[in-house]
Structures are given as structure tokens and as C-alpha cells.
Write a protein that holds these residues in place. Structure first.
Motif, short mmCIF file in Angstrom:
data_model
loop_
_atom_site.label_atom_id
_atom_site.label_comp_id
_atom_site.label_asym_id
_atom_site.label_seq_id
_atom_site.Cartn_x
_atom_site.Cartn_y
_atom_site.Cartn_z
N UNK A 39 0.82 -1.21 0.00
CA UNK A 39 0.00 0.00 0.00
C UNK A 39 0.86 1.27 0.00
N UNK A 40 2.16 1.10 0.33
CA UNK A 40 3.07 2.26 0.42
C UNK A 40 3.98 2.30 -0.81
N UNK A 41 3.85 3.34 -1.61
CA UNK A 41 4.71 3.48 -2.80
C UNK A 41 6.18 3.46 -2.42
N UNK A 42 6.53 4.14 -1.32
CA UNK A 42 7.94 4.26 -0.92
C UNK A 42 8.53 2.88 -0.60
N UNK A 99 15.68 6.80 2.62
CA UNK A 99 15.21 8.04 3.25
C UNK A 99 13.71 8.23 3.06
N UNK A 100 13.19 7.91 1.87
CA UNK A 100 11.75 8.11 1.67
C UNK A 100 10.96 7.15 2.57
N UNK A 103 11.24 8.42 6.16
CA UNK A 103 10.35 9.56 6.38
C UNK A 103 8.96 9.09 6.80
N UNK A 104 8.45 8.08 6.09
CA UNK A 104 7.12 7.52 6.42
C UNK A 104 7.15 6.86 7.79
N UNK A 106 9.10 7.47 10.39
CA UNK A 106 9.16 8.47 11.47
C UNK A 106 7.77 9.09 11.66
N UNK A 107 7.08 9.34 10.54
CA UNK A 107 5.72 9.89 10.61
C UNK A 107 4.79 8.94 11.37
N UNK A 108 4.86 7.65 11.03
CA UNK A 108 3.96 6.66 11.63
C UNK A 108 4.32 6.35 13.09
N UNK A 110 6.48 8.18 15.25
CA UNK A 110 6.70 9.31 16.16
C UNK A 110 5.63 10.38 16.04
N UNK A 111 5.49 10.93 14.81
CA UNK A 111 4.61 12.11 14.65
C UNK A 111 3.14 11.76 14.91
N UNK A 112 2.68 10.65 14.33
CA UNK A 112 1.27 10.28 14.47
C UNK A 112 1.04 9.16 15.48
N UNK B 99 14.14 13.45 -0.01
CA UNK B 99 13.51 12.13 -0.20
C UNK B 99 12.59 11.76 0.96
N UNK B 100 13.01 12.07 2.19
CA UNK B 100 12.14 11.71 3.32
C UNK B 100 10.85 12.51 3.25
N UNK B 103 8.74 11.11 0.39
CA UNK B 103 8.08 9.85 0.80
C UNK B 103 6.74 10.13 1.47
N UNK B 111 -1.04 7.47 -2.01
CA UNK B 111 -1.40 6.22 -1.34
C UNK B 111 -2.66 6.36 -0.49
#
Lengths: 155, 155
Positions: A39-42, A99-100, A103-104, A106-108, A110-112, B99-100, B103, B111
Motif C-alpha cells: 500500500x506504500x509506494x515508498x 530516506x523516503x 520519512x514515512x 518516522x511519521x507513523x 513518532x509524529x502520528x 527524499x524523506x 516519501x 497512497x
């Protein structure tokens, strides 16, 4: 420069290539085994990039084995230039993919805080695969720098 | 190699540095003006990385102006080695940041289609800032390669 660690056609060079190959393959294996990665392009791009890295590193490992068994010297400027360009391209693609995906992640995580609230998400596997991708990048960056120094010494 | 486009201490080199500086500053400006960017670690890292790029490129642009007005030659091996290392580090950090962030943007716009369903999200600004970061990386990669060729020619 003839005795630089990691040079093509040496045991250390072969170990470096096998390391890249192994970690890239591990990154693919762990990512593919994580449910829902598609489901994740990255994450799909990570797999494609690691696939290219496996092909490149495996090819060069075979070349190293050939040079070691037949006692051939691989350090001519044309071959080394090719290795420098190839390593630079694969290192850039690997870093971009790692890195891409990071990035996702860290978002999943930590951030969210999605990873904490959705225990069905295989965050550990995603993180492990990304860590392997970064290790692959580090090894490729080392190879790339060694090739650069050899090219610098050979001109 | 003395007449390579983008070499330090030349008009083309100065334009390249000012381009890096301008696009990195634009990336920061657009990102900071996007509401809610601070919730994303990757976007904060993009700003930090672009800040470092602005400092580095601005410093080298000043050095280029000095060399052009005083007719000094900046192409000695020690200085060029420093430029190669600096460009490599900033290019790597810029690519990692771009890139991060990319992503996350692909996740949100493709997505999960968050951008379509949440019109209050400033996706356009995020995308524009990331595009500027990629342009900055491309300019830094060009600088890095020019320095590499000059170093190769000077040894």
C-alpha cells in the motif's frame, strides 16, 4: 593505493560486495514478509532499489571472485570509472529509497504514533528493512569512496 | 579542466552557488509558510538541511565574488578537496531531506489520498518546497561533480 581496503579484485572488496548484496537481499526479504507493504509506494520503491543493488553487487562480487581465482588485476582506469559511476548511481538510489521509507516510518511511529495505536501494523519489520537499506547504503558509499581514491591515484 | 563550467572562482560557479542558495532559501520560505509543517519531523529536517545548504552555498558564493573581483585562483588541491567534501556532505543531507519529505508527500497525495479529502492541508506548498529541495540537490550534485573533475585533474 594498490593495497587500499575494499579495492576491486581483493578479498576485502569481495566481502564488501557480499555485505551489500546480503543486506540488500535482507531488506527485500523483511519488507516482502511485512503484511500490507504494497500500500506504500515508498516501500515498493525500496524493494525495487534494493533489487537493483543486489544485481549490481552480485555482479561485482562474481567479478571479484574471477579476479581472485585467476589472479587478474581489475584496477585499470576504464573499469574503475565504470565502478565509480555504478556505485554512485546505486548509492544515490539506495539512499533515496531508504530516506523516503524512513520519512514515512518516522511519521507513523513518532509524529502520528500510528504504530502504538495500530498493533496490527508490522512497524518492526518496516523499521528493520529500512535499517538494512541504510547499512547497504553505508557499504555502497564506502565502495564508492574506495573507487574514487583508486581513480584519483590511477590518473 | 581550467575552463570547466561551474568551477570555483568563475562566473558560472558563482551562478551555480547563487542558484543553490536561492532554491534552498525558497524551499525554507515555502515550507515555513505552510500551515502545520511543524507536526512533521521530516519537514522540520528539510528546513534544517536547507538552512545548512544556504550557509554553505552563500559562503562559497562570497568566496567566488572575492576571487572574481581580486582575480584570485581558487583551484588549488587543498581548497578543491575541501569543496568536494563539503559538497558531498551537503548534497547527501539535501537528498536525504528531500527524499524523506517526498516519501511522506507521495503517501499523503497518492497512497492515502489525504490531500484530496483534506483541502485544509497545504499539500501544494509542501510539494513546491520539496521540488525546490530536489532542484537544490541537483545543483549541488553538479557542483560536486565539477569539483571532483577539477580534483582529478589537479593531482
Amino acid at each position: 593505493m594498490k593495497n587500499l581496503v575494499g579495492r576491486p579484485g581483493s578479498v576485502s572488496g569481495l566481502i564488501l560486495r557480499l555485505g551489500q548484496c546480503a543486506f540488500a537481499a535482507a531488506a527485500i526479504g523483511v519488507m516482502v514478509s511485512a503484511f500490507g507493504f504494497a500500500r506504500f509506494t515508498a516501500f515498493c520503491y525500496l524493494i525495487a532499489s534494493m533489487g537493483l543493488q543486489v544485481l549490481w553487487s552480485f555482479g561485482l562480487a562474481c567479478l571479484d571472485i574471477y579476479a581472485l581465482t585467476r589472479k587478474r588485476d581489475l584496477q585499470n582506469p576504464v573499469l574503475v570509472s565504470l565502478f565509480v559511476v555504478g556505485d554512485w548511481v546505486t548509492a544515490t538510489l539506495t539512499l533515496a529509497a531508504a530516506c523516503s521509507s524512513a520519512g514515512i516510518m518516522v511519521l507513523y511511529s513518532r509524529d502520528l504514533a500510528f504504530c502504538k495505536h495500530n498493533p496490527h501494523l508490522p512497524c518492526n519489520k518496516f523499521q528493520m528493512s529500512i535499517a538494512f537499506a541504510f547499512i547497504t547504503w553505508a557499504f555502497t558509499a564506502i565502495s564508492s569512496h574506495v573507487m574514487f581514491w583508486i581513480l584519483l591515484a590511477s590518473v
